[in-house]
Structures are given as structure tokens and as C-alpha cells.
Write a protein that holds these residues in place. Structure first.
Motif, mmCIF file in Angstrom:
data_model
loop_
_atom_site.group_PDB
_atom_site.id
_atom_site.type_symbol
_atom_site.label_atom_id
_atom_site.label_comp_id
_atom_site.label_asym_id
_atom_site.label_seq_id
_atom_site.Cartn_x
_atom_site.Cartn_y
_atom_site.Cartn_z
ATOM 1 N N GLY A 156 0.827 -1.199 0.000
ATOM 2 C CA GLY A 156 0.000 0.000 0.000
ATOM 3 C C GLY A 156 0.862 1.250 0.000
ATOM 4 N N PHE A 157 0.222 2.384 0.224
ATOM 5 C CA PHE A 157 0.952 3.656 0.266
ATOM 6 C C PHE A 157 0.282 4.575 1.280
ATOM 7 N N CYS A 158 1.119 5.326 2.010
ATOM 8 C CA CYS A 158 0.593 6.296 2.974
ATOM 9 C C CYS A 158 0.937 7.705 2.490
ATOM 10 N N PRO A 159 -0.040 8.440 1.956
ATOM 11 C CA PRO A 159 0.247 9.794 1.453
ATOM 12 C C PRO A 159 0.510 10.770 2.597
ATOM 13 N N GLU A 160 1.192 11.843 2.284
ATOM 14 C CA GLU A 160 1.412 12.892 3.281
ATOM 15 C C GLU A 160 0.123 13.693 3.452
ATOM 16 N N ASN A 161 0.010 14.353 4.604
ATOM 17 C CA ASN A 161 -1.169 15.184 4.909
ATOM 18 C C ASN A 161 -2.478 14.414 4.710
ATOM 19 N N ASN A 162 -2.522 13.189 5.242
ATOM 20 C CA ASN A 162 -3.731 12.369 5.088
ATOM 21 C C ASN A 162 -4.685 12.559 6.270
ATOM 22 N N ASN A 163 -5.880 11.996 6.151
ATOM 23 C CA ASN A 163 -6.892 12.120 7.213
ATOM 24 C C ASN A 163 -7.131 10.791 7.935
ATOM 25 N N LEU A 164 -6.112 9.923 7.947
ATOM 26 C CA LEU A 164 -6.273 8.592 8.533
ATOM 27 C C LEU A 164 -6.635 8.660 10.018
ATOM 28 N N TYR A 165 -5.959 9.533 10.762
ATOM 29 C CA TYR A 165 -6.231 9.624 12.205
ATOM 30 C C TYR A 165 -7.696 9.993 12.455
ATOM 31 N N GLU A 166 -8.185 10.971 11.706
ATOM 32 C CA GLU A 166 -9.569 11.426 11.882
ATOM 33 C C GLU A 166 -10.563 10.301 11.558
ATOM 34 N N ARG A 193 3.247 7.808 11.198
ATOM 35 C CA ARG A 193 4.706 7.692 11.111
ATOM 36 C C ARG A 193 5.169 7.213 9.735
ATOM 37 N N PHE A 194 4.238 6.706 8.911
ATOM 38 C CA PHE A 194 4.618 6.152 7.604
ATOM 39 C C PHE A 194 4.314 7.092 6.431
ATOM 40 N N GLU A 195 4.062 8.355 6.711
ATOM 41 C CA GLU A 195 3.704 9.296 5.636
ATOM 42 C C GLU A 195 4.772 9.339 4.542
ATOM 43 N N GLY A 196 4.308 9.299 3.281
ATOM 44 C CA GLY A 196 5.209 9.367 2.130
ATOM 45 C C GLY A 196 5.955 8.072 1.863
ATOM 46 N N ARG A 197 5.485 6.972 2.439
ATOM 47 C CA ARG A 197 6.200 5.695 2.309
ATOM 48 C C ARG A 197 5.337 4.608 1.664
ATOM 49 N N LEU A 198 6.030 3.728 0.930
ATOM 50 C CA LEU A 198 5.404 2.500 0.445
ATOM 51 C C LEU A 198 5.179 1.619 1.670
ATOM 52 N N ILE A 199 4.005 1.001 1.772
ATOM 53 C CA ILE A 199 3.651 0.239 2.977
ATOM 54 C C ILE A 199 3.740 -1.266 2.727
ATOM 55 N N PHE A 200 4.459 -1.938 3.639
ATOM 56 C CA PHE A 200 4.535 -3.402 3.655
ATOM 57 C C PHE A 200 3.770 -3.882 4.890
ATOM 58 N N PRO A 201 2.546 -4.388 4.739
ATOM 59 C CA PRO A 201 1.837 -4.896 5.918
ATOM 60 C C PRO A 201 2.521 -6.155 6.450
ATOM 61 N N ILE A 202 2.586 -6.261 7.758
ATOM 62 C CA ILE A 202 3.215 -7.422 8.400
ATOM 63 C C ILE A 202 2.105 -8.286 8.993
ATOM 64 N N PHE A 203 2.050 -9.538 8.549
ATOM 65 C CA PHE A 203 0.994 -10.463 8.973
ATOM 66 C C PHE A 203 1.535 -11.453 10.006
ATOM 67 N N PHE A 212 3.304 -2.687 10.468
ATOM 68 C CA PHE A 212 3.634 -2.209 9.121
ATOM 69 C C PHE A 212 5.118 -1.872 9.016
ATOM 70 N N GLY A 213 5.626 -2.011 7.795
ATOM 71 C CA GLY A 213 6.937 -1.480 7.461
ATOM 72 C C GLY A 213 6.717 -0.426 6.387
ATOM 73 N N GLY A 214 7.550 0.593 6.364
ATOM 74 C CA GLY A 214 7.393 1.632 5.347
ATOM 75 C C GLY A 214 8.729 2.010 4.734
ATOM 76 N N ARG A 215 8.750 2.208 3.387
ATOM 77 C CA ARG A 215 9.982 2.621 2.702
ATOM 78 C C ARG A 215 9.732 3.897 1.923
ATOM 79 N N ILE A 216 10.678 4.843 2.043
ATOM 80 C CA ILE A 216 10.557 6.076 1.259
ATOM 81 C C ILE A 216 10.667 5.736 -0.222
ATOM 82 N N ILE A 217 10.018 6.527 -1.086
ATOM 83 C CA ILE A 217 9.985 6.187 -2.513
ATOM 84 C C ILE A 217 10.869 7.090 -3.367
#
Length: 587
Positions: A156-166, A193-203, A212-217
Motif C-alpha cells: 500500500g501507500f501512505c500519502p502525506e497530509n492524510n486524514n487517517l487519524y480522523e 509515522r509512515f507518511e510518504g512511504r510505500l507500505i509493507f503490511p506485516i501479517f 507495518f513497514g514503510g519505505r521512502i519512494i
């Protein structure tokens, strides 16, 4: 009644079988011994008693029965561990019956955290395929990840300035959102904490998202990778990335790599037995997790010096925990991801086929640091070989084989090596035993009066439980008034009530009523030696009941009662002191 379920489960499972699923045990007399799975050690101090169905580590002090072992090693609540063992024993149990308040609260928090992580997972997945986040999709293509692979691993991806918390705040309490570790508070605002990163969900192994793991793109800022912090449902030292898929592989072994991309690239090429250590050092917990599914492991870590050092350490941990370990060395590529893209699947599998046994790899690494044509360096090499190759080997046949190999490498007589190694090993073992003995003596001498009295109460309870089902006179010889400490007195009352109801309370069963780790440690370290006969047990009970320290405790309690003006308690204590005195005079 939960006690009946506990009785059923503990009577059906064998603690030796349970512990052996995670730790290789070695029979020593009537007990079994191993390296402790709960702390790092080089000399085994972890014991399992088949007769009592308990375990105890004389190094770190942890102890308990089969339920406690599963609770600790799997990070489960009491009820969850009981359920695991009930399933293992094929006992059909209705777990809808009441749990303890502590277990209920913990289970509820875990359920909410898993639900929250699933909601985040779905949010991140949706974001990856939105037009405004095209850079993330381009990055995936650039790394050679196919669309079906991205979906298989739930990227997945976590964009910056998102409304996830809300969005989450509409469904979950602030306490649960904070406990998830997904958000960081800055200047009164919560940021993912993962804003702007490619998301690797950990199962986890049940296919639930737990982190989750996140990598900058864009490679423009550090750190490149970021993981979820440890939470109630996630600990990176106990989780292997991709294990939820790799556990179903028909291969006889696991390939262990370092990073997310290593796992994904190899799986994409059809190598489906690959797991990753989430960029952390491989731990004992990882080895238990691997051993649950397969007995063989191939280490394929990065090819730089840090990767070689990690291979050395990881190989030791896996080997000492009973796994057959081999090591792959990849030339002309920094990691498995790069190697398979450069040279392909067949080349990788050929490397795997020619993987080196871990001890041979260690010898190769150690010998490369010495010029064995020089006597001083040869002597230093032999010392390091003793410490890092021979000492960790517990199997005598294997050890003999590697003594022979050392003789061939150094041209030193095999008998001379064996003689010197045996001498060194005995000196080291005596030193360790002396240190352990000193620690135990020091611990005993450092006990306060109250601690010593509590220990007497625990010993009294231990002997009572061992003999209550076998001897009516011992069952009647111990009463509540014989205990000074309130928690042990309550424990005794619970046990006695169950015995009076006709339940056969074993030593292992007793431990399920104990929450205090110190009491649990004392109970599991208690030795039955010297109390094998009914008469010996009776004498020990009388000695404990008339202990001088207990007299001091009772007198102190009486003084406190006098200060409070509690005349009824004073009278009761005076009678008890007189009773003990009379009993002592009659012995």
C-alpha cells in the motif's frame, strides 16, 4: 468451571513435548536440560521436570507449567495459551465461559488493535491505486514488482497530509489509537509515522495484520525503512515477514533473508519458502517460530561485512536451538533481491543447493583472519576455534568430527587437541558453576526477614501439594493458620477447597493459581530431594511450621495489632505463638 478445563489439559499434555516444539531438550538424569529460551546464555540452566510437569531456569528464574511456557514464549494471555494446548490435546472446550478480568481486558485491547490495523491496511491499499499517488505505483514498477505480487503481499501507500487519524477516531478510542504505535504527536497534531512511504503490511501466522513497514519512494531522506514499534500485538523480534505464506511451502527448509524486497522478489520468482527478519538481528524467538514448521534453514543475508557478521551470529542461534543450518554466499550482488534480478531463479537455486553447513562457514570466516604458517597466529586461531566452533557443539559425534578437522587444518595431533580442549572446557564449566553458586548463596543471604518467611510458606505449600493426594495425615496436618503471608494463605485455601471437592491437584496444577512471578520462581525451583518418604515430608512440615523466623514475624504482627488496639487479633496471635511453642517443646 475453568479449573476443570485446566485439570483436563494439564493431565493430557506432556510438558516435555510442549517445550520440545520450541527448544531442543537433552535428558540429564530424570530431568531435561536446554539453553534457556527466555534469556541469552551459553551454558544450559533451563530444566524441565517430567515428574512434576514444570520448567525452571536457574539463570533468570522464570518457571511454571506448560500453560505458563506457552504464555511466555507465544506472548499470549492465560486463556489463549490454554486454548492452544487444548487444541493440541484434542480437547473440545467451550471458551465462552468467564475469563479473568485481566484476560478479558487484554483480549479486548488486542481485538481492537487487530481491527484497527486491518482498517489501516485497507486504507493504505486503496491509496496505492489512486491517481494522485502515481509516484508510489511508479516506484513499485521501478523495483520490478508485478501487480499480482503487490496484491499478494498487500502493498500500500501512505500519502502525506492524510486524514487517517480522523477516520480512525470515529471508530476507536484515543487510547487504542495511541497503543497502535502508528501515529506520532507533534505540536498537538497526530501524524502517521509512515507518511510518504510505500507500505509493507506485516501479517502473523493467522494472516492478521499486526504491524507495518514503510519505505521512502524517492531516496531523498533517511531512514529508508521504518517499522511499527513494539505493541501488544507486534514485536519485530518475534515476527518473520512472509511466514504467513512461506509456512505452506512444500520445501523442506526455509530461506531466511534480511529485507522486505528480498522476500518479495524471491517469492515473485516462485521461491515460496522465503522469510525475512524485518531488518533486525535474528533472535531466539525467531528460531522457535521457524522450528514450529520446519527443521532446516538456509541463511541468505546481505553479502557485505555486516551481513557476514549477522550470518555468523544468526547461525549460532539457529544451530543451538536445534535447527539444521546452511549458509548461502552470493557473489556480485549486495543482496538476494539484486542477485535474482541479475542472474535469475536457476542461478539462485544452484547457490542454495551448494550452500555450506554453518559450522564450515564459521571455520572459513575465522581462518581467513589468520596466517597459519606463523606459530603465534596458529595458537590464537586454535583458541578462537575452541571458543566459537567446539564449545557451542553439544553433539559428541559432531564435536569429534570438528576436532579432526582442526587437526587437519593446523597439522596438530588430534589427541593433543582433544586433551587441551577437554581441560579448557572443564575450567570454563567450573568457573560458570562457581559464579552461579555464588549468585544463589548471595541471593539467599540477601533475603529480608519477610522474604525468608514467605519462602518458608512457599516450601510448606510445595510439600503439602506433593503429598496431599497421597497422605490423609499430611492433608489434615496443614491449615490456613500455618501460613504467615496472606497471598500464600489464600493460595493454600483455594488448593485445599479443590482437593476437598475431589479434584486431584498436581504440582503443575498448583502453578495455575499463581500470578506473582517471584512466587512462581520459588515454587518451580523447589527441590523434593529429601522429602521422598511420608515421614520425611511430615518432619519437614513440622520444621517449617515451627520456624524461628515465623515466630519473629508473629510477634511483630502482634505488636502491630496492639498498636491498632485490635485485641481480638492480639489474642489470636498469642494463642498461635503458644501453640507453636508447645509443639516445638514436644519435638
Amino acid at each position: 468451571m475453568l479449573e476443570r478445563v485446566v485439570e483436563q489439559v494439564l493431565n493430557k499434555v506432556d510438558i516435555v513435548d510442549v517445550v520440545s516444539m520450541y527448544v531442543p531438550l537433552k535428558k540429564v538424569g530424570v530431568n531435561f536440560r536446554a539453553l534457556c529460551p527466555f534469556h541469552q546464555e551459553r551454558t544450559p540452566s533451563f530444566y524441565v521436570s517430567p515428574s512434576k510437569q514444570i520448567f525452571h531456569c536457574f539463570g533468570c528464574g522464570v518457571g511454571g507449567n506448560a500453560i505458563h511456557f506457552v504464555m511466555r514464549i507465544e506472548n499470549l494471555t492465560f486463556t489463549e495459551a490454554l486454548k492452544v494446548l487444548a487444541e493440541k490435546a484434542k480437547i473440545d472446550v467451550d471458551f465462552s465461559q468467564p475469563q479473568s478480568a485481566k484476560d478479558r481486558a487484554l483480549a479486548k485491547q488486542k481485538e481492537e488493535l487487530i481491527s484497527l490495523h486491518h482498517d489501516c491496511f485497507e486504507y493504505f491499499q486503496r491509496q496505492l491505486y489512486l491517481r494522485e499517488n502515481i509516484d508510489a505505483a511508479r516506484y513499485i514498477l521501478k523495483r520490478g514488482i508485478r501487480k499480482e505480487t503487490a496484491k499478494q503481499f498487500g502493498l500500500g501507500f501512505c500519502p502525506e497530509n492524510n486524514n487517517l487519524y480522523e477516520l480512525l477516531a470515529k471508530k476507536y478510542s484515543k487510547e487504542i489509537i495511541d497503543k497502535s504505535g502508528i501515529f506520532i504527536e507533534r505540536n498537538g497534531k497526530n501524524y502517521c509515522r509512515f507518511e510518504g512511504r510505500l507500505i509493507f503490511p506485516i501479517f502473523d501466522t493467522m494472516n492478521r495484520v499486526i504491524g507495518f513497514g514503510g519505505r521512502i519512494i524517492d531516496d531523498s531522506r533517511a531512514p529508508k525503512y521504518m517499522n511499527s514499534p513494539d505493541t501488544l500485538i507486534f514485536s519485530k523480534s518475534k515476527v518473520l515477514y512472509g511466514l504467513n505464506i512461506a509456512k505452506s511451502s512444500k520445501e523442506k527448509d526455509f530461506v531466511v533473508v534480511e529485507g522486505y524486497m528480498d522476500v518479495i522478489s524471491l517469492h515473485q520468482e516462485g521461491i515460496d519458502n522465503v522469510v525475512g527478519v524485518l531488518g533486525t538481528a535474528l533472535t531466539q524467538d525467531h528460531s522457535f517460530l521457524l522450528r514450529r514448521y520446519k527443521n532446516e534453514v538456509v541463511l541468505c543475508l546481505d553479502s557485505d561485512q555486516a551481513g557476514k557478521n549477522a550470518t555468523f551470529r544468526s547461525g549460532d542461534i539457529l544451530y543451538q536451538n536445534g535447527l539444521m543450518v546452511k549458509v548461502m554466499e552470493l557473489e556480485n550482488a549486495k543482496d538476494p533481491d539484486e542477485y535474482i534480478k541479475k542472474f535469475g531463479k536457476d542461478a539462485f537455486l544452484l547457490k542454495k543447493q551448494n550452500a555450506m553447513f554453518v559450522i564450515d562457514f564459521k571455520i572459513k570466516q575465522i581462518s581467513s583472519n589468520y596466517d597459519l604458517s606463523k606459530s603465534d597466529q596458529k595458537i590464537r586461531f586454535v583458541r578462537e576455534y575452541f571458543e566459537k566452533i567446539l564449545m557451542p557443539i553439544s553433539n559428541e559425534v559432531e564435536r569429534q568430527e570438528y576436532i579432526k578437522k582442526l587437526s587437519q587444518i593446523t597439522q596438530i595431533d588430534e589427541d593433543a587437541i582433544l586433551k587441551e580442549f577437554t581441560k579448557n572446557e572443564n575450567i570454563k564449566l567450573k568457573r560458570i558453576e562457581s559464579i552461579q553458586h555464588f549468585k544463589q548463596v548471595q541471593q539467599k543471604s540477601n533475603l529480608t526477614e519477610e522474604e525468608r518467611i514467605k519462602k518458608n510458606d512457599i516450601d510448606l505449600l510445595s510439600i503439602y501439594v506433593e503429598w496431599a493426594n497421597k497422605s490423609e495425615s499430611i492433608r489434615n496436618a496443614v491449615t490456613e493458620d500455618d501460613f504467615c503471608t496472606e497471598d500464600i494463605k489464600i493460595l493454600f485455601s483455594s488448593i485445599k477447597n479443590l482437593i476437598n471437592e475431589g479434584m486431584e491437584v498436581t504440582y503443575s496444577m498448583l502453578l495455575t493459581f499463581v500470578d506473582d512471578e517471584k512466587v512462581l520462581s520459588e515454587l518451580t525451583s523447589f527441590s523434593s530431594k529429601g522429602f521422598e518418604t511420608e515421614e520425611a515430608a511430615k518432619r519437614a512440615i513440622e520444621e517449617l511450621k515451627t520456624n524461628n523466623n515465623r515466630m519473629l514475624w508473629l510477634r511483630r504482627e502482634m505488636l502491630e495489632a496492639q498498636k491498632r488496639g485490635d485485641n481480638e487479633k492480639v489474642l489470636k496471635l498469642q494463642m498461635l505463638i503458644r501453640k507453636i511453642k508447645d509443639g516445638k517443646e514436644g519435638i
